[in-house]
Each structure stands twice: as structure tokens, then as C-alpha cells.
Write a protein that holds these residues in place. Structure first.
Motif, short mmCIF file in Angstrom:
data_model
loop_
_atom_site.label_atom_id
_atom_site.label_comp_id
_atom_site.label_asym_id
_atom_site.label_seq_id
_atom_site.Cartn_x
_atom_site.Cartn_y
_atom_site.Cartn_z
N PRO A 137 7.84 -15.52 41.61
CA PRO A 137 8.89 -16.61 41.62
C PRO A 137 8.42 -17.58 42.86
O PRO A 137 8.67 -18.75 42.56
CB PRO A 137 10.06 -15.84 41.89
N ALA A 138 7.84 -17.27 43.95
CA ALA A 138 7.38 -18.11 44.83
C ALA A 138 6.12 -18.79 44.64
O ALA A 138 5.84 -19.68 45.32
CB ALA A 138 7.35 -17.32 46.25
N TYR A 139 5.39 -18.57 43.52
CA TYR A 139 4.34 -19.21 43.17
C TYR A 139 4.74 -20.28 42.41
O TYR A 139 5.32 -20.32 41.52
CB TYR A 139 3.52 -18.47 42.08
N THR A 140 4.21 -21.36 42.82
CA THR A 140 4.44 -22.81 42.41
C THR A 140 3.52 -23.47 41.57
O THR A 140 2.04 -23.02 41.39
CB THR A 140 4.78 -23.72 43.60
N VAL A 141 3.66 -24.77 41.16
CA VAL A 141 2.72 -25.37 40.33
C VAL A 141 1.73 -26.04 41.42
O VAL A 141 0.54 -26.08 40.86
CB VAL A 141 3.25 -26.68 39.64
N GLU A 142 1.92 -26.13 42.51
CA GLU A 142 0.82 -26.22 43.39
C GLU A 142 -0.20 -25.48 43.70
O GLU A 142 -1.45 -25.51 43.57
CB GLU A 142 1.58 -26.89 44.87
N ASP A 143 0.36 -24.09 43.70
CA ASP A 143 -0.56 -23.03 43.69
C ASP A 143 -1.45 -22.97 42.53
O ASP A 143 -2.83 -22.67 42.38
CB ASP A 143 0.24 -21.70 43.92
N ALA A 144 -0.78 -23.24 41.37
CA ALA A 144 -1.53 -23.12 40.19
C ALA A 144 -2.44 -24.25 39.93
O ALA A 144 -3.76 -23.90 39.68
CB ALA A 144 -0.49 -23.35 39.00
N GLN A 145 -2.34 -25.40 40.47
CA GLN A 145 -3.43 -26.42 40.52
C GLN A 145 -4.42 -26.13 41.44
O GLN A 145 -5.67 -26.31 41.21
CB GLN A 145 -2.61 -27.60 40.91
N ARG A 146 -4.17 -25.61 42.80
CA ARG A 146 -5.29 -25.15 43.50
C ARG A 146 -6.00 -24.03 42.90
O ARG A 146 -7.28 -24.15 43.13
CB ARG A 146 -4.66 -24.61 44.76
#
Length: 442
Positions: free
Chosen positions: A186-195
Motif C-alpha cells: 500500500p505504501a508503493y505509489t505511482v511515483e515509485d511505479a514511474q521510477r
């Protein structure tokens, strides 16, 4: 998500109201009762009490559907506020799609008598007349299809709303393309996914310090900056959106990357390095979700530019959306997207795109389907959108905000349900040995 969460408690109709007359006229078109609860501008209601409530606030909503039947007319009525959905928009649209599929409505062919009765009802309720004014948010792009001038106008319609507008929807990298979600935490964000997506692209391209990299359709520079900062590449990025170039140039200066990143306001057809004879000067070429905008007739030229810009043995990666199962009469994302979001957009089944790229001289080595990742990416964008709704409205208008809500919700549904896809296509230019591993480990 849209207006209120209101649901009626009484399904009994009001006698002789506009809602009942419309519902009766539409029976042959929807093969029975309406799939929604309908409220008309006179206050009358009809339809299942448990169904999403759709309100027609003006006869103009019907008039738009008469002039533009189907998706475009409904979208025009929604973005202008003449039609409202008093429920979660995703759930409401999903419900309507499910009922349409269950009843086989795509194959409905009402009789001439049914059309005549429907038109007579429209006349009686005051919904027949001259076409309503085109919504201000609808694109009005003129000129020869996919000429350089028209392409600039089409891109400007979508991308030049303002950099702040997009910064409130996207994540800090400003990556306006599908992310790569590597965790369900749940702490994984769209920012993490783009990185993780940017890492994936640079790794697939084999980028190493000092390699020359061309980013075709570089957007707000997420890939160009990432390739330079984290992989040490020497980058040239090209865009035809002036606002994007200003944004990237500022980030280049902030990060001290002037010696490693050059951004050009340049059409892909004008890249001089792709017009020389012999080997291209770049070690690798990437293009993320830009190929949808070049058009069917120009896609061969686009593929040739990618081929000619890279050296023999060099890698090319294209990330591109597809329209699965044929085009259904619409080469782009459908009447709404083509009219309000991305004029002149072209999508096709991924196999046809692969064939174009092969005819351009590239050897396709891998096709990585990422459709499910787009559902999660858009969910993150939609969360940002709703959180920043007041400021987004200040920057644009209520109408533009309604366009974007429909765009984000409808786009997520299309990827979720398999009507659209997105793929990373990895290629090499023949003519020299490539360095792709012979064995895949994932």
C-alpha cells in the motif's frame, strides 16, 4: 467522484413526465427498461431505484445525442453539465457497459417506426432544434491531417493546458505514460511505479555512461533526465510542445545537467541525425507513447526515423498504446478522446504496429504487454486529480475538469476491460552484432 452520491428510494414513476416519455421511446433501443434511474429537467423520474441516477438537466442533452448519437453526444452533454451522473462515475459507466453487453446492444437495429416514435417524443419534449454550441473544451484542429502545423496544434490542445495543471495530476517525474508497478505494498505509489518504469526502459536499452541516447517525444523529460542522471547517458530529447520544453530546460538547469541533456523544440521528422547516410549517431533510441500521435500514413516515416537515428546493433524501445480487437470504426481512442483529448490520435492492434516497425527495418526482439499496469497508473493520477480538484478548476474551468474526470475514469475502464492495451516493443537495428542477452531471466 461526480457531484452527489444521491440514490432515489422510490421507483414509482411520475405520470406523463419527460423521464417516462423518454424511457418508453428508448425501449426498442435498449431492449427493455432503462439500465439507469433517469431524472429529467421537469423533475420527473423513472427506472430502477437501485441503479445509478442520471439526470438530464436540459433538453440540450437530448439535442446533442440527436446530432451526435452515441459516445460523442453523451460526452458533450456530460462535460457541459447538461447531463449529470449522481453516483460514482466508474461504477455507473461500468454498470451501463455491463448491461449493454448482456443485452447485446451493439447489434440493435430498431425499426423505422421506432425511430419515428423516438423523434416524435423528442419533438414533444422540446429537444429538437439546431445543434447546441460546441463545448469550449472540444478540440477544433484545422489543416492537412498530420502536417507539421496541424500536429503542433493538436499537441498544443492537449499538452499546453499548463505545466502546473499536469503537475497536480502526475507525479514528480511528470511521466505521462504507463508506469511499471513492481509491488502491491500500500505504501508503493505511482511515483515509485514511474521510477521503476524508467529504470526498466533504460535497462532494456542497455544505457551506460557516455552512450548517446535519443528520446523521441520526450514529454516533460522524465526519461531524458532519468537516463542522464541515473545511467550517465548523453541525451537529446525532442518535443513539439513549447510548454514542455520550458519545463524540462528549467529542470536541466536545476540539476546541473546542461552538459548531458539537450532538449529541442523539434518535430520527429526534422531530427537531422536521422537523415544522414549510413549509421545513425545514437547508441539507443526511446519513444514513450508518442507513436499514437504520428498517424497511420506517417507511421512508416516514424519507424524509419527510429531506424535511421540509431547505429547498427543499437537498441530501440517504443512504448505504445493499442486498440485491441480492431478499431470498431475509430482509429484513435474513440469519439470522446479524439474530440476532447488527443485529436488525430491513431491506435491499432499491437501486431500491426510491430509489422510497421519491421517494415521500417528494425528487428523486433521482445514485446512486453503492460495493460494491467495502466489501470494502476491511472488510479494514481485520478487520486491526485480528486485531491487537487479545486486548484485544477481555478487553473482551467469546470468544463475542462469534467473532461478530465471522464477521460481518466473512461481510460482506466478501457485498460481494465481489455478494450485498450499498452506494450513495450524492444528492437535492434540490423547490420552489426547486438548485445542483448541470449537468455531471458524474467
Amino acid at each position: 467522484m461526480t457531484a452527489t452520491q444521491e440514490r432515489p428510494t422510490d421507483a414509482r414513476p411520475t405520470d406523463a413526465g419527460v423521464a417516462q416519455r423518454l424511457a418508453e421511446a428508448l425501449r426498442p433501443f435498449v431492449r427493455g427498461d432503462l439500465p439507469v434511474r433517469l431524472r429529467a429537467w421537469d423533475g420527473s423520474e423513472t427506472g430502477p431505484a437501485e441503479a445509478p441516477l442520471v439526470e438530464l438537466r436540459s433538453p440540450d442533452a437530448i439535442r446533442r445525442l440527436l446530432w451526435h448519437p452515441g459516445e460523442l453526444g453523451a460526452a458533450q452533454a456530460y462535460v457541459t453539465g447538461e447531463l449529470e451522473v449522481h453516483h460514482d462515475l466508474d461504477e455507473a459507466l461500468t454498470h451501463v457497459w455491463a448491461v449493454a453487453a448482456e443485452r447485446g446492444l451493439s447489434g440493435v437495429r430498431p425499426s423505422p417506426a421506432a425511430f419515428a416514435r423516438a423523434l416524435r417524443t423528442a419533438v414533444d419534449v422540446g429537444a429538437v432544434g439546431r445543434p447546441p454550441r460546441t463545448p469550449d473544451s472540444q478540440a477544433q484542429v484545422k489543416g492537412r491531417l498530420h502536417s507539421k502545423l496541424r500536429d503542433r496544434r493538436a499537441i498544443s490542445h492537449h499538452y499546453d493546458l499548463s505545466n502546473e495543471f499536469y503537475s497536480l495530476i502526475l507525479e514528480p517525474q511528470m511521466a505521462y505514460s504507463c508506469g511499471y508497478h513492481t509491488s502491491d505494498d500500500p505504501a508503493y505509489t505511482v511515483e515509485d511505479a514511474q521510477r521503476d518504469k524508467l529504470d526498466l526502459v533504460c535497462t532494456k536499452l542497455g544505457l551506460e555512461p557516455g552512450m548517446r541516447f535519443l528520446d523521441v517525444g520526450c514529454g516533460w523529460g522524465s526519461l531524458s533526465l532519468h537516463a542522464a542522471e541515473h545511467f550517465g547517458a548523453q541525451v537529446v530529447g525532442v518535443t513539439i510542445a513549447a510548454e514542455q520544453k520550458k519545463f524540462i530546460d528549467a529542470r536541466i538547469a536545476e540539476r546541473g545537467l546542461e552538459d548531458r541533456v539537450e532538449i529541442r523544440l523539434q518535430d520527429y521528422r526534422e531530427v537531422p541525425e536521422a537523415h544522414g547516410r549510413g549509421a545513425g549517431p545514437f547508441d539507443a533510441v526511446g519513444s514513450l507513447e508518442m507513436g499514437e500521435h504520428v498517424g497511420e500514413r506517417n507511421y512508416g516515416t516514424y519507424a524509419q526515423v527510429l531506424h535511421d537515428a540509431v547505429r547498427p546493433g543499437g537498441r530501440v524501445l517504443v512504448q505504445q498504446m493499442s486498440r485491441a480487437g480492431g478499431r470498431q470504426g475509430h482509429p484513435g481512442g474513440g469519439p470522446f478522446i479524439e474530440s476532447f483529448i488527443a485529436p488525430d490520435m491513431t491506435m491499432r492492434p499491437v501486431g500491426e504496429t510491430v509489422a510497421f516497425l519491421e517494415r521500417g527495418g528494425l528487428e523486433v526482439r521482445d514485446v512486453h504487454a503492460m495493460r494491467e499496469h495502466y489501470v494502476k497508473t491511472v488510479a494514481g493520477w485520478l487520486e491526485n486529480f480528486e485531491r487537487n480538484l479545486d486548484r485544477l478548476t481555478e487553473l482551467t474551468s469546470e468544463e475542462v475538469v469534467r473532461v478530465w474526470r471522464l477521460y481518466l475514469v473512461g481510460g482506466a475502464m478501457a485498460f481494465r476491460d481489455g478494450r485498450m492495451g499498452v506494450d513495450q516493443i524492444l528492437m535492434v537495428r540490423p547490420g552489426a552484432a547486438h548485445t542483448l542477452p541470449a537468455v531471458r531471466h524474467s
